[in-house]
Design a protein around this motif. Structure first.
Motif, PDB file in Angstrom:
ATOM      1  N   THR A  10       0.929  -1.052  -0.007  1.00  0.00           N
ATOM      2  CA  THR A  10      -0.185  -0.142   0.037  1.00  0.00           C
ATOM      3  C   THR A  10       0.792   1.357   0.014  1.00  0.00           C
ATOM      4  O   THR A  10       2.121   1.260   0.349  1.00  0.00           O
ATOM      5  CB  THR A  10      -1.141   0.155   1.213  1.00  0.00           C
ATOM      6  OG1 THR A  10      -0.133   0.401   2.536  1.00  0.00           O
ATOM      7  CG2 THR A  10      -1.631  -1.186   1.590  1.00  0.00           C
ATOM      8  N   GLU A  47       1.253   3.101  -6.225  1.00  0.00           N
ATOM      9  CA  GLU A  47      -0.296   3.167  -6.606  1.00  0.00           C
ATOM     10  C   GLU A  47      -0.230   2.943  -8.258  1.00  0.00           C
ATOM     11  O   GLU A  47      -0.968   2.434  -8.708  1.00  0.00           O
ATOM     12  CB  GLU A  47      -0.675   4.692  -6.414  1.00  0.00           C
ATOM     13  CG  GLU A  47      -2.124   4.884  -6.475  1.00  0.00           C
ATOM     14  CD  GLU A  47      -2.398   6.536  -5.964  1.00  0.00           C
ATOM     15  OE1 GLU A  47      -2.522   7.141  -6.815  1.00  0.00           O
ATOM     16  OE2 GLU A  47      -2.783   6.358  -4.664  1.00  0.00           O
ATOM     17  N   GLU A  48       0.744   3.389  -8.918  1.00  0.00           N
ATOM     18  CA  GLU A  48       0.863   3.229 -10.408  1.00  0.00           C
ATOM     19  C   GLU A  48       0.762   1.814 -10.791  1.00  0.00           C
ATOM     20  O   GLU A  48      -0.155   1.247 -11.718  1.00  0.00           O
ATOM     21  CB  GLU A  48       1.683   4.273 -11.018  1.00  0.00           C
ATOM     22  CG  GLU A  48       1.911   4.089 -12.501  1.00  0.00           C
ATOM     23  CD  GLU A  48       2.906   4.819 -13.357  1.00  0.00           C
ATOM     24  OE1 GLU A  48       3.542   4.225 -14.252  1.00  0.00           O
ATOM     25  OE2 GLU A  48       3.533   5.771 -12.596  1.00  0.00           O
ATOM     26  N   SER A  51      -1.769  -0.541  -9.548  1.00  0.00           N
ATOM     27  CA  SER A  51      -3.146  -0.330 -10.077  1.00  0.00           C
ATOM     28  C   SER A  51      -3.651  -1.562 -11.280  1.00  0.00           C
ATOM     29  O   SER A  51      -4.583  -1.794 -11.432  1.00  0.00           O
ATOM     30  CB  SER A  51      -3.337   0.931 -10.577  1.00  0.00           C
ATOM     31  OG  SER A  51      -2.677   0.953 -12.049  1.00  0.00           O
ATOM     32  N   LYS A  52      -2.657  -2.057 -11.926  1.00  0.00           N
ATOM     33  CA  LYS A  52      -2.683  -3.117 -13.007  1.00  0.00           C
ATOM     34  C   LYS A  52      -2.087  -4.411 -12.566  1.00  0.00           C
ATOM     35  O   LYS A  52      -2.541  -5.405 -12.942  1.00  0.00           O
ATOM     36  CB  LYS A  52      -2.149  -2.487 -14.363  1.00  0.00           C
ATOM     37  CG  LYS A  52      -2.488  -3.724 -15.323  1.00  0.00           C
ATOM     38  CD  LYS A  52      -2.378  -3.134 -16.744  1.00  0.00           C
ATOM     39  CE  LYS A  52      -2.621  -4.034 -17.843  1.00  0.00           C
ATOM     40  NZ  LYS A  52      -2.439  -3.714 -19.132  1.00  0.00           N
ATOM     41  N   ALA A 176      -6.413  -6.644 -14.989  1.00  0.00           N
ATOM     42  CA  ALA A 176      -5.847  -5.803 -13.866  1.00  0.00           C
ATOM     43  C   ALA A 176      -5.813  -6.983 -12.766  1.00  0.00           C
ATOM     44  O   ALA A 176      -6.862  -7.596 -12.495  1.00  0.00           O
ATOM     45  CB  ALA A 176      -6.398  -4.702 -13.688  1.00  0.00           C
TER      46      ALA A 176
END
Length: 187
Positions: A10, A47-48, A51-52, A176
């Motif tokens: 996270t 985060e980037e 996300s996938k 994703a």
């Protein structure tokens, strides 16, 4: 080790992950970054990429001791079934199986997503990383000679690939990480 836990990273993990990554930046040619990223930049990357693709951490007794992640290999559409993977282990925990504990679920997850080929870029010299990736079934596919200058020397960059099954016909889109059930792969 039974007191080890693999979980998704996270953005709150960013400060600890920077501490793991920093010695690789400041003391080695393993990464071609010259400056240690800020906590904010690291949080942005989590985060980037997360996300996938999977972005995993290994935690032991409340401390993060390693992380591994996948991210887009190249931006052009035809590369959409490829991912680049990386793993970093806290320097005092190297040789304790942390990299393997992270790669086991990471590679299975990208395979489940529909990734057809995982790539690893390794700057040389780094015999430990070469041996690690070869043990996981990656094979050498290319070398960029003296492509990165860091710490007063030129470094070669070698590429290794791990192919997941056949690459025949038109593949289904890569899903994703949040679209597939991977909870059984982590603890």
């Amino acid at each position: 080790m039974s007191n080890q836990k693999i979980r998704f990273a996270t953005t709150a993990d960013a400060a600890e992950l920077v501490q793991i990554y920093a010695p690789y930046v400041t003391d080695t040619g393993v990464t071609f970054e010259y400056e240690v990223p800020s906590v904010e930049e690291f949080a942005r990357r989590i985060e980037e990429f997360g996300s996938k693709y999977p972005y995993l951490v290994c935690q032991r007794e409340g401390e993060l001791i390693g992380y591994a992640y996948a991210h887009e290999f190249r931006t052009r559409a035809a590369f959409g079934w490829d991912a680049e993977v990386s793993v970093y282990v806290r320097r005092d925990c190297i040789g304790q199986g942390i990299g393997s504990a992270l790669y086991r679920p990471l590679l299975e997850m990208v395979k489940m997503q529909g990734v057809k080929t995982a790539y690893a870029a390794i700057s040389l010299p780094n015999e430990a990383s070469v041996a690690f990736h070869e043990a996981w079934g990656f094979r050498f596919v290319g070398k960029f000679e003296r492509t990165g200058f860091k710490r007063g020397v030129w470094h070669d960059l070698v590429w290794y690939e791990l192919v997941f099954g056949e690459r025949e016909g038109e593949p289904a889109p890569v899903r994703a990480i949040g679209e597939i059930d991977v909870q059984s792969l982590i603890n």
